[in-house]
Enzyme design. Sequence first.
Site, mmCIF file in Angstrom:
data_model
loop_
_atom_site.group_PDB
_atom_site.id
_atom_site.type_symbol
_atom_site.label_atom_id
_atom_site.label_comp_id
_atom_site.label_asym_id
_atom_site.label_seq_id
_atom_site.Cartn_x
_atom_site.Cartn_y
_atom_site.Cartn_z
ATOM 1 C CB THR A 114 2.259 43.068 31.950
ATOM 2 O OG1 THR A 114 2.906 42.478 33.072
ATOM 3 C CG2 THR A 114 3.219 43.117 30.780
ATOM 4 N N PRO A 116 6.624 40.246 47.327
ATOM 5 C CG PRO A 116 7.825 41.205 49.096
ATOM 6 C CD PRO A 116 6.746 41.495 48.091
ATOM 7 C CD GLU A 139 3.254 38.293 41.447
ATOM 8 O OE1 GLU A 139 3.447 38.093 40.231
ATOM 9 O OE2 GLU A 139 2.844 39.379 41.895
ATOM 10 C CB THR A 185 12.617 39.169 33.998
ATOM 11 O OG1 THR A 185 13.330 40.350 34.371
ATOM 12 C CG2 THR A 185 11.509 39.525 33.015
#
Length: 377
Positions: free
Chosen positions: A125, A238, A240, A363
């Site tokens: 990020t 997936p 995670e 999100t």
Amino acid sequence: MYDSEHALFRELVRNFVAQCVLPNYDAWERAGIVDRALFTDAGAWGLLGFGVDDKYGGPGIEDFRFNAIVGEEFGRALATSAGLSLTLQNDIVLPYLLGLATDEQKARWLAGTVSGETVLAVAMTEPGTGSDLAAIRTRAVRHEDVYVVNGAKTFISSGQHADLVITAVRTADDPHRGLSLLVLERGMPGFERGRNLEKIGLHAQDTSELSFTDVRVPVANLLGEENSGFYALVRNLPQERLSIAIAGLGMIEGLLTQTLAYAKERTAFGQPIGSFQHSRFVLAELATEIDIARTFILDCLVEHLRGELSAVRAAKAKYWVTELQCRVSDRCLQLYGGYGYMREYPVGRAFVDSRVQMIYGGTNEIMKEIIGRDLGL
């Protein structure tokens, strides 16, 4: 689903949480960071690096049920910050090293991840990018045997403690085929950590901004092939997201257990609050929804053990359980009344810790987008 070996391991994890985590947890929350001893103690108890081969100091266990038990039990104890620190190490970051590192890199890095002396983080990020990996701007330019890295990352879990940071960098201009993964190491000149960010929840889980100014990273620290980083990141998502769902499920099961006990002991108008029809109905609804969630998550876990868990099902698991986690924590807090709003009651901490579950790991809006596209929409 789980056998006798898993039952013994579950008891070990519960004892670890009781002896090494809960007595220190309030102090860690006040300090805003877990002690590094959490990692070394976890390593000594055999709670780290399950998939690491024995020649690198690990047990060489390819069985995600052990990872799931760690997430579940920390969740049930409502020790969310500490649990995230370990599941980040085991479930989210370590797979990059196991799947992409060369033998030379494994020899350098893996033993420390098993002992807990090496703390891992992943830096994707950036300010302004959020869940959009294709918009990553941190750039690495190769000069002979080094990459020179410039850029910044934010919201990096374990950012203060991390010794190795798997960093997504741009090595070419193509949005997807221009990303690479470099392992930045503590102490590299120009690699700086910002402050430990103040969050509304998960206070003991250190989260940081990272900055890179002309950081010289050896080409030997390139993880996988150059310009293949986007696909490596997507491939690990997936697991995670399943890990986030499993830990969330553990928390709401622990929260329901504690709330049931409170509802039987706390009295109002001369009777236990759990004896009122409204309270019974709320708890009955939550118990049912949690059972449904566990059935779904166990099915996803079986698929993952077979190597068949799709990105879409993982998105459904992450979205559904984290939404349920926030709903359960909110309704349980309400049953506690004013006491639920006091820091001394874990339900209040669970309430604020739960909220980020719908944000990190992608999100829930992104999860719905993944699911919607799979429906042909």
